[in-house]
Design an enzyme around this catalytic site. Structure first.
Site, mmCIF file in Angstrom:
data_model
loop_
_atom_site.group_PDB
_atom_site.id
_atom_site.type_symbol
_atom_site.label_atom_id
_atom_site.label_comp_id
_atom_site.label_asym_id
_atom_site.label_seq_id
_atom_site.Cartn_x
_atom_site.Cartn_y
_atom_site.Cartn_z
ATOM 1 N N SER A 37 21.709 54.403 67.392
ATOM 2 C CA SER A 37 21.389 55.696 66.778
ATOM 3 C C SER A 37 20.013 55.640 66.138
ATOM 4 O O SER A 37 19.586 54.575 65.677
ATOM 5 C CB SER A 37 22.429 56.014 65.711
ATOM 6 O OG SER A 37 22.016 57.145 64.976
ATOM 7 N N LYS B 213 24.435 50.338 63.181
ATOM 8 C CA LYS B 213 23.656 50.717 64.364
ATOM 9 C C LYS B 213 22.439 49.800 64.504
ATOM 10 O O LYS B 213 22.022 49.484 65.606
ATOM 11 C CB LYS B 213 23.211 52.187 64.287
ATOM 12 C CG LYS B 213 24.345 53.200 64.245
ATOM 13 C CD LYS B 213 25.447 52.924 65.231
ATOM 14 C CE LYS B 213 25.547 53.834 66.402
ATOM 15 N NZ LYS B 213 26.699 53.517 67.285
ATOM 16 N N TYR C 57 27.015 52.892 58.211
ATOM 17 C CA TYR C 57 26.771 53.296 59.607
ATOM 18 C C TYR C 57 25.390 52.886 60.104
ATOM 19 O O TYR C 57 25.249 52.259 61.150
ATOM 20 C CB TYR C 57 26.930 54.821 59.719
ATOM 21 C CG TYR C 57 26.582 55.385 61.074
ATOM 22 C CD1 TYR C 57 27.493 55.312 62.134
ATOM 23 C CD2 TYR C 57 25.349 56.000 61.303
ATOM 24 C CE1 TYR C 57 27.170 55.836 63.380
ATOM 25 C CE2 TYR C 57 25.026 56.527 62.543
ATOM 26 C CZ TYR C 57 25.941 56.437 63.569
ATOM 27 O OH TYR C 57 25.620 56.955 64.804
ATOM 28 N N THR D 15 28.920 66.744 69.806
ATOM 29 C CA THR D 15 30.097 66.008 70.291
ATOM 30 C C THR D 15 31.240 66.150 69.281
ATOM 31 O O THR D 15 30.998 66.508 68.116
ATOM 32 C CB THR D 15 29.780 64.497 70.441
ATOM 33 O OG1 THR D 15 29.473 63.975 69.142
ATOM 34 C CG2 THR D 15 28.626 64.240 71.391
HETATM 35 N N1 NAP Z 1 26.321 62.678 68.892
HETATM 36 C C1 NAP Z 1 25.196 62.323 68.274
HETATM 37 O O1 NAP Z 1 24.390 63.170 67.829
HETATM 38 C C2 NAP Z 1 24.867 60.869 68.119
HETATM 39 C C3 NAP Z 1 23.654 60.532 67.507
HETATM 40 C C4 NAP Z 1 23.340 59.191 67.382
HETATM 41 C C5 NAP Z 1 24.195 58.220 67.868
HETATM 42 N N2 NAP Z 1 25.381 58.572 68.434
HETATM 43 C C6 NAP Z 1 26.272 57.501 68.916
HETATM 44 O O2 NAP Z 1 26.843 57.850 70.147
HETATM 45 C C7 NAP Z 1 28.097 57.171 70.297
HETATM 46 C C8 NAP Z 1 29.128 58.155 70.771
HETATM 47 O O3 NAP Z 1 29.293 59.119 69.737
HETATM 48 P P1 NAP Z 1 29.668 60.644 70.052
HETATM 49 O O4 NAP Z 1 28.788 61.496 69.214
HETATM 50 O O5 NAP Z 1 29.718 60.839 71.531
HETATM 51 O O6 NAP Z 1 31.080 60.723 69.369
HETATM 52 P P2 NAP Z 1 32.533 61.032 69.989
HETATM 53 O O7 NAP Z 1 32.446 62.151 70.961
HETATM 54 O O8 NAP Z 1 33.425 61.197 68.820
HETATM 55 O O9 NAP Z 1 32.885 59.684 70.726
HETATM 56 C C9 NAP Z 1 33.152 58.541 69.943
HETATM 57 C C10 NAP Z 1 33.924 57.554 70.782
HETATM 58 O O10 NAP Z 1 34.266 56.442 69.932
HETATM 59 C C11 NAP Z 1 35.668 56.214 70.021
HETATM 60 N N3 NAP Z 1 36.177 55.797 68.702
HETATM 61 C C12 NAP Z 1 36.044 56.454 67.527
HETATM 62 N N4 NAP Z 1 36.698 55.796 66.551
HETATM 63 C C13 NAP Z 1 37.248 54.715 67.135
HETATM 64 C C14 NAP Z 1 38.066 53.651 66.659
HETATM 65 N N5 NAP Z 1 38.434 53.592 65.372
HETATM 66 N N6 NAP Z 1 38.436 52.699 67.547
HETATM 67 C C15 NAP Z 1 38.056 52.751 68.837
HETATM 68 N N7 NAP Z 1 37.293 53.749 69.352
HETATM 69 C C16 NAP Z 1 36.900 54.715 68.509
HETATM 70 C C17 NAP Z 1 36.291 57.535 70.446
HETATM 71 O O11 NAP Z 1 37.470 57.260 71.137
HETATM 72 P P3 NAP Z 1 38.550 58.447 71.447
HETATM 73 O O12 NAP Z 1 37.918 59.397 72.395
HETATM 74 O O13 NAP Z 1 39.681 57.679 72.049
HETATM 75 O O14 NAP Z 1 38.849 59.048 70.120
HETATM 76 C C18 NAP Z 1 35.208 58.130 71.353
HETATM 77 O O15 NAP Z 1 35.340 57.661 72.691
HETATM 78 C C19 NAP Z 1 28.419 56.551 68.937
HETATM 79 O O16 NAP Z 1 28.119 55.184 68.993
HETATM 80 C C20 NAP Z 1 27.461 57.273 67.985
HETATM 81 O O17 NAP Z 1 27.111 56.469 66.887
HETATM 82 C C21 NAP Z 1 25.736 59.884 68.572
#
Ligand code: NAP
Length: 155
Positions: free
Chosen positions: A40, A58, A54, A89
């Site tokens: 991130s 990261k 967090y 998301t």
């Molecule tokens: N979206 C953004 O703006 C953004 C920005 C910077 C970085 N990121 C990074 O992108 C990655 C994906 O995030 P996202 O935004 O796509 O979020 P998301 O849609 O909520 O996806 C998160 C994923 O992590 C899994 N997860 C959450 N808690 C967990 C736990 N306790 N144990 C095992 N798995 C767990 C979820 O599994 P389930 O589907 O089974 O619940 C899901 O597949 C993350 O690493 C996040 O830090 C996102």
């Protein structure tokens, strides 16, 4: 029995255990094997310390990618970290509901957030830098200019 803070468990221990467990298979899949860790831009605010927030988790992911790239540089496995940008998301909606509502429609779509992940998976490896951090299909700095976020190998 050990207990670990949830964010540290998912982002650091999960990344570490999955990657380490996959190494024998990745070695078999060389020379095109690659590991892509979704970090991130939040890590730009944090140095590598043992605080379990967090942004630091990261940052640890990016440091792990660097370490694995160095350790396995002769094994034909590429290691890359990336930042998807702010993407709409379920995770963002759930963890930051007010922020999510306020900027609704202004974020990237989840598909746009995934773009560089797919790009890293499909690029010829000789065009990529193992151990690198990527944003929008290009290598990006791991530290902001003049920031005290750098660490030594010992740390
Ligand atoms: N979206 C953004 O703006 C953004 C920005 C910077 C970085 N990121 C990074 O992108 C990655 C994906 O995030 P996202 O935004 O796509 O979020 P998301 O849609 O909520 O996806 C998160 C994923 O992590 C899994 N997860 C959450 N808690 C967990 C736990 N306790 N144990 C095992 N798995 C767990 C979820 O599994 P389930 O589907 O089974 O619940 C899901 O597949 C993350 O690493 C996040 O830090 C996102």
């Amino acid at each position: 029995m050990f207990c670990f803070e949830l964010n540290f468990s998912v982002n650091v221990l999960g990344t570490y255990i999955i990657t380490e467990s996959m190494l024998p298979l990745l070695e078999k899949a060389a020379l095109d094997a690659r590991v892509i860790t979704v970090s991130s831009g939040g890590m730009y605010t944090a140095p590598l310390t043992n605080d379990l927030q967090y942004a630091r988790n990261k940052r640890v992911q990016v440091a792990l990618i660097e370490k694995w790239a160095e350790m396995y540089k002769d094994k034909g496995i590429g290691f890359y970290a990336m930042y998807p940008g702010w993407a709409e998301t379920p995770g963002v909606a759930k963890s930051s509901p007010e922020f999510s509502e306020r900027f609704s429609g202004k974020f990237r779509t989840w598909g746009e957030g995934a773009d560089t992940i797919i790009w890293l998976a499909l690029q010829p490896k000789e065009k990529l830098v193992s151990g690198g951090f990527y944003f929008d299909r290009a290598e990006a700095p791991k530290h902001p200019p003049f920031a005290s976020t750098r660490s030594t190998n010992d740390e």
